[in-house]
Write an enzyme that holds these catalytic residues in place. Structure first.
Site, PDB file in Angstrom:
ATOM      1  N   GLU A 230       0.883  -1.171   0.000  1.00 26.25           N
ATOM      2  CA  GLU A 230       0.000   0.000   0.000  1.00 26.25           C
ATOM      3  C   GLU A 230       0.913   1.211   0.000  1.00 26.25           C
ATOM      4  O   GLU A 230       1.596   1.479   0.978  1.00 26.25           O
ATOM      5  CB  GLU A 230      -0.926  -0.026   1.220  1.00 26.25           C
ATOM      6  CG  GLU A 230      -2.110   0.932   1.080  1.00 26.25           C
ATOM      7  CD  GLU A 230      -1.830   2.283   1.684  1.00 26.25           C
ATOM      8  OE1 GLU A 230      -1.324   3.155   0.931  1.00 26.25           O
ATOM      9  OE2 GLU A 230      -2.096   2.472   2.871  1.00 26.25           O
ATOM     10  N   CYS A 264      -2.736   8.247   3.628  1.00 25.89           N
ATOM     11  CA  CYS A 264      -2.683   7.862   2.216  1.00 25.89           C
ATOM     12  C   CYS A 264      -4.017   8.134   1.538  1.00 25.89           C
ATOM     13  O   CYS A 264      -4.063   8.456   0.353  1.00 25.89           O
ATOM     14  CB  CYS A 264      -2.336   6.381   2.095  1.00 25.89           C
ATOM     15  SG  CYS A 264      -0.764   5.951   2.860  1.00 25.89           S
TER      16      CYS A 264
END
Length: 459
Positions: A230, A264
């Protein structure tokens, strides 16, 4: 020091820790591999009882745990408490559901007989976790895999060492055998040269930068190891109309500025149809201008410092590059003159492709707003990013918003809400945002052996 607690609100070095020796790292892998031999055979119900106790400990020690991440990475107190709560919920979720997930599914073979695919453990796993959500990121990796029967080695970020250590302690207090979960203060070289190549290690999960992800993926690929990555995002926030501008702006502020802009899945690119642009931008700029970064230990603080002075300087370079090339500052744009990693919440307009802010992820409280003429241009701009993690679409016509959401190239898209997380919702992205999924039923499958058990039709 590679591992140190440095208070980002003051710049004070609080505590330092030594990096492990090469032999200590090798011993860590050996201990984890030896523990796996027995842990894989512990009944799932027993693992679940320990995992539920883990969740209880998080809730019982919420104040202490929240204060620790506020100290180490500057998360505002109220948001820090929320992170502790979501971590506890993840541990409970997998304690409740792992056994059912592991049953897999029954197949109907064309050749007859009985066939079933079950989820089985695979061995030792390495987790490389970031500083921005010190507990949540670990929980979404460790909870499903420990429940599955794997053992875990955890290399946390260098600026949250005490948060790393307390999580290992919590696993022990919850009753897990000592080597089911091991924290290691390893260097990047030790990860690449000792841990990943070890035959006992079956996979690596990393949440971090593109650069780190590419490096880990290359090493893992060379050693034929599975990865889940990720790697961040530049999430679009598409505004189709100004029908409910107050609510939309409130969501925009929350989506961009939560965790001081260091998530994020923060909304980072605000793409607004021209008919709604002036109204949205006027209200958004006013809201951003009204945010004053404050003491992260204060329950009323919404935006605190960013994680480090180095991170602050990188963000300011991105902003200054945009301004030098013609971007317009609608709010903020500077940094307070005081010690620590402080930056003003900022809103930029007129950002163009030659500016760093156009394609790079800005990991701090800086929003970029774009005007587009129609939905097709909005989707084209949203999909022009090299990232594809999350996204949001806002509009009074929910059916139209859903249609736009389906056209956005992203791992997760939310309609009339900013990207969020929950234990039962899969999390992950596409393109340069990474590979694989965490959370939900998919999160326990990534490092599982999807084992076929087949009893052929009797002849």
């Amino acid at each position: 020091m590679a591992y140190a607690t440095i208070n980002p609100a003051t710049g004070e070095t609080v505590k330092e820790f030594e990096t492990a020796s090469d032999q200590e790292v090798r011993d860590t892998v050996a201990r984890s591999a030896e523990e796996y031999k027995s842990w894989r055979n512990v009944p799932v119900a027993e693992r679940a009882a320990m995992m539920h106790r883990m969740a209880e400990l998080y809730r019982e020690r919420q104040d202490e745990l929240a204060a620790l991440i506020t100290l180490e990475m500057g998360k505002p107190a109220q948001q820090a408490a929320g992170e502790v709560q979501i971590a506890a919920a993840i541990y409970d979720y997998y304690a409740d559901n792992a056994e059912e997930f592991m049953k897999g599914r029954t197949l109907n073979p064309s050749t007859g007989g009985e066939a079933r695919v079950v989820l089985d453990s695979t061995g030792v796993l390495l987790g490389i976790m970031p500083w921005n959500f010190p507990y949540y990121q670990v929980a979404r990796f460790a909870a499903p895999n420990v429940m599955l029967g794997n053992t875990v080695i955890l290399k946390h970020a260098g600026n949250v060492p005490q948060s790393a250590l307390v999580q290992e302690q919590l696993f022990h207090e919850a009753g897990f055998p000592e080597d089911v979960y091991i924290n290691v203060f390893a260097s990047n070289d030790q990860v690449a040269e000792i841990i990943i190549p070890d035959p006992a290690v079956q996979g690596v999960s990393l949440t971090g930068s593109e650069r780190a992800g590419a490096s880990v993926a290359a090493t893992a690929g060379k050693n034929l190891k599975k990865v889940v990555l990720e790697l961040g995002g530049s999430d679009p926030f598409i505004v189709l109309d100004d029908s409910n501008v107050e609510r939309t702006v409130k969501q925009a502020v929350s989506g961009r500025m939560s965790n001081s802009g260091q998530a994020c899945t923060n909304s980072k690119r605000f793409i607004v149809l021209e008919d709604a642009y002036d109204t949205f931008v006027e209200n958004f700029a006013q809201a951003v201008q009204g945010i004053t970064p404050g003491d992260p230990t204060d329950e009323k603080t919404f935006v605190g410092p960013v994680s480090t002075v180095g991170a602050r300087d990188e963000i300011m370079e991105q902003v200054q590059d945009a301004v030098a090339k013609g971007a317009t500052v609608l709010a903020g744009g500077g940094k307070p003159d005081k010690p620590g990693a402080w930056i003003e919440p900022t809103l930029l307009a007129d950002v163009t492709p030659e500016m760093r802010a156009y394609a790079e992820e800005i990991f701090g409280p800086v929003a970029v707003v774009y005007k587009v003429k129609d939905v097709d241009e909005a989707v084209e701009l949203a999909n022009s990013s090299p990232f594809g993690l999350g996204g949001s679409v806002f509009g009074a016509d929910e059916a139209a918003a859903l249609e736009v959401a389906q056209r956005v190239d992203s791992g997760m898209v939310f309609v009339n809400a900013v990207t969020d997380t929950a234990p039962d919702l899969p999390f992950g992205g596409v393109k340069r945002s990474g590979v694989g999924r965490e959370l939900g039923p998919f999160g326990i499958e990534e490092f599982a052996n999807k084992k076929l058990i087949h009893t052929p039709k009797k002849k």
